[in-house]
Design an enzyme around this catalytic site. Sequence first.
Site, short mmCIF file in Angstrom:
data_model
loop_
_atom_site.label_atom_id
_atom_site.label_comp_id
_atom_site.label_asym_id
_atom_site.label_seq_id
_atom_site.Cartn_x
_atom_site.Cartn_y
_atom_site.Cartn_z
CG ASP A 195 5.25 2.77 5.58
OD1 ASP A 195 5.23 2.34 6.75
OD2 ASP A 195 4.26 2.71 4.81
CG ASP A 235 2.12 -3.18 6.60
OD1 ASP A 235 1.72 -4.25 6.15
OD2 ASP A 235 2.82 -3.09 7.64
CG ASP A 291 0.90 3.44 3.17
OD1 ASP A 291 1.76 3.37 4.09
OD2 ASP A 291 -0.14 2.77 3.18
O1 LIG Z 1 4.12 1.83 9.25
P1 LIG Z 1 3.63 0.66 8.45
O2 LIG Z 1 4.72 -0.31 8.09
O3 LIG Z 1 2.84 1.08 7.25
O4 LIG Z 1 2.65 -0.09 9.44
C1 LIG Z 1 1.38 0.47 9.77
C2 LIG Z 1 0.43 -0.63 10.12
O5 LIG Z 1 0.53 -1.56 9.03
C3 LIG Z 1 -0.17 -2.79 9.13
O6 LIG Z 1 -1.56 -2.52 8.93
C4 LIG Z 1 -1.85 -2.07 7.62
O7 LIG Z 1 -1.52 -3.11 6.68
C5 LIG Z 1 -2.28 -4.34 6.84
C6 LIG Z 1 -1.73 -5.36 5.85
O8 LIG Z 1 -1.76 -4.90 4.54
C7 LIG Z 1 -3.77 -4.02 6.63
O9 LIG Z 1 -4.54 -5.20 6.80
C8 LIG Z 1 -4.21 -2.94 7.63
O10 LIG Z 1 -5.54 -2.56 7.37
C9 LIG Z 1 -3.32 -1.70 7.52
O11 LIG Z 1 -3.62 -0.75 8.53
C10 LIG Z 1 0.11 -3.46 10.44
O12 LIG Z 1 -0.68 -4.62 10.55
C11 LIG Z 1 -0.07 -2.54 11.62
O13 LIG Z 1 0.32 -3.19 12.80
C12 LIG Z 1 0.84 -1.34 11.40
O14 LIG Z 1 0.76 -0.44 12.50
#
Ligand SMILES: O=P(O)(O)OC[C@H]1O[C@H](O[C@H]2O[C@H](CO)[C@@H](O)[C@H](O)[C@H]2O)[C@H](O)[C@@H](O)[C@@H]1O
Length: 355
Positions: free
Chosen positions: A105, A107, A297
């Site tokens: 993954d 983020d 995560d």
């Molecule tokens: O599947 P992932 O790669 O984990 O993506 C899931 C979402 O991740 C991002 O949001 C998350 O990370 C951001 C940056 O650290 C944070 O600000 C936010 O609160 C988290 O939810 C991304 O911006 C989303 O579009 C994804 O869906």
Amino acid sequence: MVRFVEENITTMLETKIISNSEVLYVGGDEGDTSPGTKVLQNFQINEEGGGLIRSWVDSMRACSPTRPKSFNSQACWIKEHPSALKMFEEILHESEGKQIVMFLDYDGTLSPIVDDPDRAFMSKKMRNTVRKLADCFPTAIVSGRCREKVSSFVKLTELYYAGSHGMDIKGPEQGSKYKKGNQSLLCQPATEFLPVINEVYEKLVEETKSVPGAKVENNKFCASVHFRCVEENKWSDLAHQVRSVLKTYPKLMLTQGRKVLEIRPIIKWDKGKALEFLLESLGYDNCTDVFPIYIGDDRTDEDAFKILRDKRQGLGILVSKYAKETNASYSLQEPDEVMFFLERLVEWKQLRCGS
Ligand SMILES: O=P(O)(O)OC[C@H]1O[C@H](O[C@H]2O[C@H](CO)[C@@H](O)[C@H](O)[C@H]2O)[C@H](O)[C@@H](O)[C@@H]1O
């Protein structure tokens, strides 16, 4: 159980065709408390009010615990989901004689969680580690983000990328030892939803602009409404706004992540399906000698953990400091620990291959 039947779901594939019946969405059973993606369907959005909004907000909070519930519950959880670093030798033993395939993954796994989603950069050290990893094992990035965006953060052309929670899968452009044949791989099971996602994105931007800190992100086949920079006492207002936009779109559904609500098409496709699709594309379907390792995560990663657990194949590793309901077998606390774990895998593989 409610069944939504989507007629013309198109799948663009150069190597395979996925039939419509494979992507029809079937909603989860009532009372299903498993830690997979929590889906909220539009019949619920239309019928329920305050209770529904509270449950969205609570569910989002549960995705990002900020402290352990209690010392004892944390200790029990660690016992059930021990550190993948501490259990490294056992993991190698489990994978003995099998081909490891890596699913990562983005983020919160490869990059630390930050306030601004546009600045969730990956460190050079992490990129180097992932580069070496992809040289040792077939490696895919599986993210909720738009594929182009996550690949612009990772900047490695030799990887498989599954963006939009797996609804946009593309094989390596160049440099991968593990690419099958000369055909390029592209799987987009939700293409017909592109116009509606764009329309909803525009509406959400308009609707939420009065809430300070709210941010809407267009992830191509899905959209994210970010709550991270919104005062907690305004979360319900923001969730109400999302609801008011969404209730006129019966073919969309809502899921939750870390301080984010995600709007997606109602199709039976998620990170778990993407994992299965990628294994198949790599030629490992129905193989007993493959060992997929999925590291993530967030709640949307649970769909992939569940597939691995149900198939008793490979393992899932949840990145979390604190106890969370999960289908993963092991845990790592933060992206730095993910990097150490990946480094150890690379060292082990290089030693074995004598390089
Ligand atoms: O599947 P992932 O790669 O984990 O993506 C899931 C979402 O991740 C991002 O949001 C998350 O990370 C951001 C940056 O650290 C944070 O600000 C936010 O609160 C988290 O939810 C991304 O911006 C989303 O579009 C994804 O869906």
